[in-house]
Design a protein around this motif. Structure first.
Motif, PDB file in Angstrom:
ATOM      1  N   LEU A 122       0.823  -1.213   0.000  1.00  0.00           N
ATOM      2  CA  LEU A 122       0.000   0.000   0.000  1.00  0.00           C
ATOM      3  C   LEU A 122       0.858   1.264   0.000  1.00  0.00           C
ATOM      4  N   ARG A 123       1.923   1.266   0.792  1.00  0.00           N
ATOM      5  CA  ARG A 123       2.758   2.469   0.865  1.00  0.00           C
ATOM      6  C   ARG A 123       3.529   2.695  -0.423  1.00  0.00           C
ATOM      7  N   SER A 124       3.909   1.626  -1.096  1.00  0.00           N
ATOM      8  CA  SER A 124       4.568   1.785  -2.398  1.00  0.00           C
ATOM      9  C   SER A 124       3.627   2.494  -3.366  1.00  0.00           C
ATOM     10  N   ILE A 125       2.361   2.078  -3.370  1.00  0.00           N
ATOM     11  CA  ILE A 125       1.370   2.716  -4.242  1.00  0.00           C
ATOM     12  C   ILE A 125       1.203   4.185  -3.860  1.00  0.00           C
ATOM     13  N   PHE A 126       1.056   4.463  -2.553  1.00  0.00           N
ATOM     14  CA  PHE A 126       0.865   5.840  -2.093  1.00  0.00           C
ATOM     15  C   PHE A 126       2.046   6.726  -2.468  1.00  0.00           C
ATOM     16  N   ILE A 127       3.265   6.203  -2.293  1.00  0.00           N
ATOM     17  CA  ILE A 127       4.456   7.018  -2.535  1.00  0.00           C
ATOM     18  C   ILE A 127       4.625   7.308  -4.021  1.00  0.00           C
ATOM     19  N   PHE A 128       4.408   6.313  -4.873  1.00  0.00           N
ATOM     20  CA  PHE A 128       4.498   6.560  -6.316  1.00  0.00           C
ATOM     21  C   PHE A 128       3.441   7.579  -6.757  1.00  0.00           C
ATOM     22  N   ALA A 129       2.235   7.434  -6.220  1.00  0.00           N
ATOM     23  CA  ALA A 129       1.167   8.379  -6.555  1.00  0.00           C
ATOM     24  C   ALA A 129       1.499   9.770  -6.032  1.00  0.00           C
ATOM     25  N   GLY A 130       2.010   9.838  -4.788  1.00  0.00           N
ATOM     26  CA  GLY A 130       2.373  11.127  -4.212  1.00  0.00           C
ATOM     27  C   GLY A 130       3.508  11.799  -4.966  1.00  0.00           C
ATOM     28  N   ALA A 131       4.505  11.013  -5.376  1.00  0.00           N
ATOM     29  CA  ALA A 131       5.641  11.570  -6.115  1.00  0.00           C
ATOM     30  C   ALA A 131       5.181  12.126  -7.459  1.00  0.00           C
ATOM     31  N   ALA A 132       4.299  11.389  -8.133  1.00  0.00           N
ATOM     32  CA  ALA A 132       3.783  11.867  -9.417  1.00  0.00           C
ATOM     33  C   ALA A 132       2.977  13.143  -9.236  1.00  0.00           C
ATOM     34  N   MET A 133       2.205  13.203  -8.151  1.00  0.00           N
ATOM     35  CA  MET A 133       1.396  14.390  -7.872  1.00  0.00           C
ATOM     36  C   MET A 133       2.276  15.605  -7.571  1.00  0.00           C
ATOM     37  N   VAL A 134       3.320  15.393  -6.742  1.00  0.00           N
ATOM     38  CA  VAL A 134       4.209  16.496  -6.381  1.00  0.00           C
ATOM     39  C   VAL A 134       4.975  16.993  -7.601  1.00  0.00           C
ATOM     40  N   GLU A 135       5.390  16.060  -8.477  1.00  0.00           N
ATOM     41  CA  GLU A 135       6.135  16.451  -9.675  1.00  0.00           C
ATOM     42  C   GLU A 135       5.287  17.312 -10.599  1.00  0.00           C
ATOM     43  N   ARG A 136       3.997  17.000 -10.657  1.00  0.00           N
ATOM     44  CA  ARG A 136       3.112  17.750 -11.557  1.00  0.00           C
ATOM     45  C   ARG A 136       2.514  18.977 -10.889  1.00  0.00           C
ATOM     46  N   PHE A 137       2.187  18.864  -9.606  1.00  0.00           N
ATOM     47  CA  PHE A 137       1.572  19.976  -8.872  1.00  0.00           C
ATOM     48  C   PHE A 137       2.381  20.229  -7.597  1.00  0.00           C
ATOM     49  N   GLU A 138       3.440  21.007  -7.702  1.00  0.00           N
ATOM     50  CA  GLU A 138       4.340  21.217  -6.565  1.00  0.00           C
ATOM     51  C   GLU A 138       3.632  21.848  -5.377  1.00  0.00           C
ATOM     52  N   TRP A 139       2.610  22.651  -5.626  1.00  0.00           N
ATOM     53  CA  TRP A 139       1.890  23.331  -4.550  1.00  0.00           C
ATOM     54  C   TRP A 139       1.209  22.353  -3.586  1.00  0.00           C
ATOM     55  N   VAL A 140       1.067  21.079  -4.002  1.00  0.00           N
ATOM     56  CA  VAL A 140       0.479  20.069  -3.123  1.00  0.00           C
ATOM     57  C   VAL A 140       1.288  19.928  -1.847  1.00  0.00           C
ATOM     58  N   LEU A 141       2.601  20.178  -1.929  1.00  0.00           N
ATOM     59  CA  LEU A 141       3.444  20.103  -0.732  1.00  0.00           C
ATOM     60  C   LEU A 141       2.976  21.089   0.339  1.00  0.00           C
ATOM     61  N   GLY A 142       2.437  22.228  -0.091  1.00  0.00           N
ATOM     62  CA  GLY A 142       1.891  23.188   0.868  1.00  0.00           C
ATOM     63  C   GLY A 142       0.694  22.610   1.602  1.00  0.00           C
ATOM     64  N   LEU A 143      -0.160  21.876   0.875  1.00  0.00           N
ATOM     65  CA  LEU A 143      -1.295  21.210   1.516  1.00  0.00           C
ATOM     66  C   LEU A 143      -0.818  20.132   2.479  1.00  0.00           C
ATOM     67  N   PHE A 144       0.240  19.407   2.072  1.00  0.00           N
ATOM     68  CA  PHE A 144       0.835  18.419   2.976  1.00  0.00           C
ATOM     69  C   PHE A 144       1.286  19.088   4.264  1.00  0.00           C
ATOM     70  N   GLY A 145       1.938  20.257   4.116  1.00  0.00           N
ATOM     71  CA  GLY A 145       2.436  20.984   5.288  1.00  0.00           C
ATOM     72  C   GLY A 145       1.315  21.389   6.228  1.00  0.00           C
ATOM     73  N   LEU A 146       0.225  21.921   5.668  1.00  0.00           N
ATOM     74  CA  LEU A 146      -0.915  22.320   6.492  1.00  0.00           C
ATOM     75  C   LEU A 146      -1.535  21.110   7.191  1.00  0.00           C
ATOM     76  N   PHE A 147      -1.624  19.999   6.472  1.00  0.00           N
ATOM     77  CA  PHE A 147      -2.191  18.791   7.066  1.00  0.00           C
ATOM     78  C   PHE A 147      -1.334  18.283   8.216  1.00  0.00           C
ATOM     79  N   LEU A 148      -0.004  18.374   8.068  1.00  0.00           N
ATOM     80  CA  LEU A 148       0.887  17.925   9.132  1.00  0.00           C
ATOM     81  C   LEU A 148       0.782  18.833  10.361  1.00  0.00           C
ATOM     82  N   LEU A 149       0.588  20.133  10.151  1.00  0.00           N
ATOM     83  CA  LEU A 149       0.359  21.039  11.283  1.00  0.00           C
ATOM     84  C   LEU A 149      -0.908  20.631  12.036  1.00  0.00           C
TER      85      LEU A 149
END
Length: 337
Positions: A122-149
């Motif tokens: 499951l984590r392999s799937i999540f990480i590949f999907a997350g990496a593809a998302m971050v590569e295409r939409f870098e601003w997603v990292l900002g949402l990740f940051g807010l979620f971690l807060l």
């Protein structure tokens, strides 16, 4: 040779073959199926082995990684430490689940083995999907940051006494609608055949399988926190994936070690909360371009500078917070005894 997200395909194949061999060795050498209860000494020995294996892999990154090997090795260590520390909270949930479902200690290692195997997939799937998302939409990292807060803050307000009934898990209820379940344990078996009148028979899932099902769904929830946190120290999919997987490979051994000394980790969740808030802020500080652009859209001039926290500093802060929270837990627990 075809490249898969920056590295040759053979590198990914070698890694997954290595992981499979290590899992088989773990199943063979540690907690042999149904034969005995895993004791603390065994657990500590295997935990040490897994840590050494992870460090050897880190040295391999330092020596052979094709680009910026020193930086990548530091990123691997930081990601490994983040995932390892967050997984400790996960293990205490496993302890509660085993107690709730009445799983004997000598059968817990079997559930954990398959739970970890499922988590790897499951984590392999999540990480590949997350990496593809971050590569295409870098601003997603900002949402990740807010979620971690947000999740870091929840660590300070979450009441551990307010645990829901694990048997009410949505996946469990859905599974029971389509597959019969018995309330009786049948040793280390996940399924048993029930003989019925007239020579008919049917398969039943045991409480051991229901425990595994709850553990898998619980790990998905934890992955939602931990994977974005590792992206805070590296955007390299290979580093994010390998640090995550090496951290959870040793969870089975670590569980039996922590289960015996769980009372000494009273303040661990607060340390984990601070770590999540730190990595969330680290992500947001690197998102100044998008934050300034968002401010301009609403008529505000943030003029936020780009602040990149070096990986060695991140590593030191995470390790320091984890160490202090554990020391505080031990000191306070001993004073209360």
């Amino acid at each position: 040779m075809m490249d898969l997200i920056g590295l040759p395909l053979w590198a990914w194949i070698v890694f997954y073959v290595l992981v499979l061999l290590m899992l088989l060795a773990d199943l063979k050498m540690f907690g042999r199926k149904g034969q005995h209860e895993v004791n603390v000494k065994e657990a500590l020995q295997m935990t040490a082995v897994w840590i050494v294996v992870s460090l050897v892999f880190c040295v391999g990154i330092y020596l052979f990684y094709p680009a910026e090997p020193h930086e990548k090795a530091m990123e691997f260590l930081a990601g490994y430490l983040i995932e390892k520390s967050l997984s400790m909270d996960n293990l205490f949930v496993f302890l509660m689940l085993f107690s709730f479902f009445g799983v004997e200690r000598k059968y817990q290692h079997e559930v954990l083995f398959w739970g970890i195997f499922g988590a790897l997939v499951l984590r392999s799937i999540f990480i590949f999907a997350g990496a593809a998302m971050v590569e295409r939409f870098e601003w997603v990292l900002g949402l990740f940051g807010l979620f971690l807060l947000y999740t870091g803050g929840k660590m300070f307000t979450h009441d551990e006494d307010e645990q829901g009934n694990p048997a009410d898990n949505f996946i469990v209820r859905l599974f029971k609608r389509f597959f019969p379940v018995t309330d009786q344990m049948h040793g280390e078996n996940f399924f048993v055949k029930e003989e019925k009148a007239g020579g008919q028979s049917r398969w039943l899932a045991t409480p051991l399988f229901i425990t595994l099902l709850v553990i898998e769904t619980t790990d998905v929830a934890f992955a939602v926190d931990s994977i974005p946190a590792v992206f805070s120290v590296s955007r390299d999919p290979f580093i994010v994936l390998t640090s995550n997987i090496f951290a959870i490979l040793g969870l089975r051994a670590l569980y039996f070690a922590l289960a015996a000394i769980s009372r000494y980790f009273t303040y661990l969740k607060y340390g984990l909360g601070i770590i999540l808030i730190f990595v969330g802020m680290k992500m947001l500080l690197a998102m100044n371009e998008y934050i300034n652009a968002l401010g301009s859209l609403v008529g505000l001039d943030f003029n936020m500078p780009h602040i990149a926290v070096p990986t060695p500093i991140s590593l030191a802060v995470i390790f320091g917070i984890l160490l202090l929270s554990m020391l505080a837990s031990v000191v306070v627990t001993k004073k209360q005894q």
